[in-house]
Design a protein around this motif. Sequence first.
Motif, short mmCIF file in Angstrom:
data_model
loop_
_atom_site.label_atom_id
_atom_site.label_comp_id
_atom_site.label_asym_id
_atom_site.label_seq_id
_atom_site.Cartn_x
_atom_site.Cartn_y
_atom_site.Cartn_z
N SER A 179 3.36 -14.47 -9.10
CA SER A 179 4.33 -14.31 -8.03
C SER A 179 4.78 -12.85 -8.01
O SER A 179 4.38 -12.06 -8.87
CB SER A 179 5.54 -15.23 -8.25
OG SER A 179 6.32 -14.76 -9.35
N GLY A 180 5.64 -12.51 -7.05
CA GLY A 180 6.14 -11.15 -6.97
C GLY A 180 6.88 -10.71 -8.21
O GLY A 180 6.95 -9.52 -8.53
N THR A 229 -6.07 -5.69 -2.00
CA THR A 229 -5.85 -4.55 -2.90
C THR A 229 -4.38 -4.19 -2.91
O THR A 229 -3.70 -4.23 -1.87
CB THR A 229 -6.67 -3.32 -2.46
OG1 THR A 229 -6.37 -3.00 -1.10
CG2 THR A 229 -8.16 -3.58 -2.60
N ILE A 230 -3.90 -3.84 -4.08
CA ILE A 230 -2.53 -3.39 -4.28
C ILE A 230 -2.59 -2.02 -4.92
O ILE A 230 -2.92 -1.88 -6.10
CB ILE A 230 -1.72 -4.36 -5.17
CG1 ILE A 230 -1.71 -5.76 -4.55
CG2 ILE A 230 -0.30 -3.85 -5.38
CD1 ILE A 230 -1.03 -6.81 -5.42
N ASN A 231 -2.34 -1.00 -4.12
CA ASN A 231 -2.37 0.37 -4.61
C ASN A 231 -3.68 0.68 -5.35
O ASN A 231 -3.68 1.15 -6.48
CB ASN A 231 -1.17 0.64 -5.52
CG ASN A 231 -0.84 2.12 -5.63
OD1 ASN A 231 -1.22 2.91 -4.77
ND2 ASN A 231 -0.14 2.49 -6.68
N ALA A 248 4.81 -3.70 -3.62
CA ALA A 248 3.86 -4.66 -4.19
C ALA A 248 4.47 -6.05 -4.28
O ALA A 248 3.81 -7.06 -3.99
CB ALA A 248 3.41 -4.19 -5.57
N GLU A 249 5.74 -6.12 -4.65
CA GLU A 249 6.41 -7.42 -4.74
C GLU A 249 6.45 -8.09 -3.38
O GLU A 249 6.18 -9.29 -3.25
CB GLU A 249 7.82 -7.23 -5.29
CG GLU A 249 8.56 -8.53 -5.53
CD GLU A 249 9.88 -8.33 -6.25
OE1 GLU A 249 10.43 -9.32 -6.76
OE2 GLU A 249 10.37 -7.18 -6.32
N ARG A 250 6.76 -7.33 -2.35
CA ARG A 250 6.79 -7.90 -0.99
C ARG A 250 5.40 -8.39 -0.58
O ARG A 250 5.26 -9.45 0.03
CB ARG A 250 7.28 -6.84 0.00
CG ARG A 250 8.76 -6.50 -0.14
CD ARG A 250 9.14 -5.34 0.77
NE ARG A 250 10.53 -4.97 0.61
CZ ARG A 250 11.06 -3.84 1.06
NH1 ARG A 250 10.29 -2.97 1.73
NH2 ARG A 250 12.33 -3.58 0.88
#
Length: 799
Positions: free
Chosen positions: A680-681, A316-318, A242-244
């Motif tokens: 941010s990440g 979308t993130i997960n 997710a950070e990437r």
Amino acid sequence: MADDPMDCAFTFGTKAETLSNLMGRIRSGAIGESAHFSCEQWLADPERVLAGLQAKFGSRTVAVRSSALSEDAANSSMAGAFLSVLDVPASDLNALDAAIRQVVRSMTGNPKDQVLVQAMAQDIVVSGVVMTYDMVHGAPYFCIDYDDETGRTDAVTSGNGVHKSLYVHRECPEHLIRSERIAAILRLARELERICHCAALDIEFGLDGRGGMHLFQVRRIALARNWHPVTERRVHRQLTQAERFIEQASRPRPGILGARTILAVMPDWNPAEIIGTTPRPLAASLYRHLITERIWSRARARMGYRDTGSAELMVTINHHPYIDVRHSFNSFLPATLPDEIGNRLVDAWLQRLEEHPEFHDKIEFEIVPTCLDFRFDAAFPERYPGLLQAGDLVRYRESLRRLTLDSLRPVPDNTLDLALQNAGRLDEELSRTPPAGPDLDQAAHLLDRCKASGTLPFAVAARHAFIAETLLRSAVQRQALTQDRLAHFKRGITTVTRDLLTDYQAAGAAGAGSRARSDFFRRYGHLRPGTYEITSLRYDERDDLFADMDPGTPVPAAEAFAPTAPEIRALDTLLSEAGLGEIDARTLFAHAAKAIAARERIKFVFTRCLSDALSAIVRWGASHGLSRDDLSFLDWDSIRASRHQAIMDDMDRHYLGLADQARRSMDAAHALRLSHILLSGRDIHVATLNRSVPNFIGLGHATGAVVRLSANTSSTIQVQGRIVCIENADPGFDWIFTKSPGALVTQYGGANSHMAVRCAELGLPAAIGVGEQIYRRVSHAHHVELNCAEKILRPIEAA
């Protein structure tokens, strides 16, 4: 040298015994002076117990708390099951006696149960609870709920206070913890883990005005035995990815202005309101297909805004949907504006959102000027001092002025009229014979028509409505209108909701007969709570819609509105002053009424098209042994792939495998804690649940019992006169207005959302988009007061 307390064995006991065992062993916090005794000792000689307590605590105030044998056991905590009495003066024997008796009566009756008496900590400015792991999933987060407003030590544990929530990943680097208060809480939690040789703890704490930490209670998390052993590794892996992804999203993009982005759940098209914060794959994919992939920007480009090309609005993130705010802000720039000016504007807007996260559901009113309103000349320099030089500001203002005039001009090719005509053709088409062919081909055809003649014209009408709302709000701020008169104007707009209520009354009236109900379902049967959710039944698939209806429930009549002569003069002056003099006050009111009604009308049409497509998908799934639930875990691209790609396996085997895989993926997604706003990440390590500022609709007031609704709640539930709480409400929930609710509260939604319009039209008091924390507190209360005029929303005790 004394033994290191970290190396010593530790034994948990009752609440009182555990605190006693910790005395003298913790360094990052203090444990107040305390005493405890068994119920057996109390019942045998209460006078002796009282005398001992008075001698120990003197004139101090104390907390009298339960310490039952069953309360803090390894396999069950029964947290909060028994009573605590705070601020008891130890010098007042009668008060102390009464408090102890209350606590004893609240427990199990076991003579070995204990009563804990603690000296009250003074000058507490922050109090709360920290769980060292997510209690439900065992995800590796410090889960902190705290109150920094009331000064009470039990605001969080009692469930009655205002509190904030924070999730800190257990491997979060220390430099990302920017609050010394949070750092102090984490130091206490980590130290207790080491002393207790237990990493699953429930800790109650307080922080005083001098920065001193106080430990009130610590217990093991009983649910730890249910946690899956791989959850911690899986969440760590997901956070890395997710950070990437977030860092990638903030890189420069061709054709997109702005140095970075922000991801948030509620700006612009607001997925949190429409499909929820963790939607199933089919709902999320249909929302992307119909709106956030391309339709959203095409509609704005037609109206003179910047064309963002292939940029997608939602990511979308997960399974957690977010709006790419940089893309959104680009789409609000006038198309004629030079990139150099646009770059500065987008960066400034992103900075203001970072500084004011409470505006994340109000960006078009509090951050981005999407038209030239009557406050622009004062508000823009106030919000963004020195951002644009005089010539650039004039250029920006002029581009907004032209865009606003193009929207308001009542000419034949006005984009609002074209949108209505386009949607009208779709409405006529849907009223004729359904499309022929296989069910999946029907679904694909309907979704294509929905995009071209449903969601595209809806997006245009919605933008017109936003522009009108912005102008009228600024007229109130400039005192050309009062808030009450603006509310009166909105109550005079007839939308499809008032028609629905009237037709519902006619169909449900005694002696109406089956013909009337058939007519009702023919017109409104496509509506479903959860517009994009296939597991949600349509009105015409439910047998409870007319059950227990009150035939005497009146349909609110539209209130005739005519602007007064002073209002017309004041608005005409503002229009002329802004350079919008081609439009007069009456034209502005007419356009606003038309745009608001058009938005609701076109939404009604496109949801019918979408609902019919979902029904076709249900039929297709049934023919292959797939239930609604199975289908909800398939994305639209996977489903429609079978139209052009041979499935080299049994159809049910292929799709059931995909659905099971998605189920497992979504189960894992619920363990991942993400902020509502990601700057941010780095923000994936510290997840804050931002408290939204509610959108209060109208000036009404209501007090009543609370009823919580979900998509599948039966319409026979008692709603009349109650405060109705819905997480994310859409047109499918219109049935509640047939039941005479007292007021409406939603967790998600904006000032111009579907439910906001409905409530304004009907004069129903409402708080829309109150945020997760306020919603949780209100929806779990027994009785609530909502005062829109005073902007008050609070739980109250039952009368």
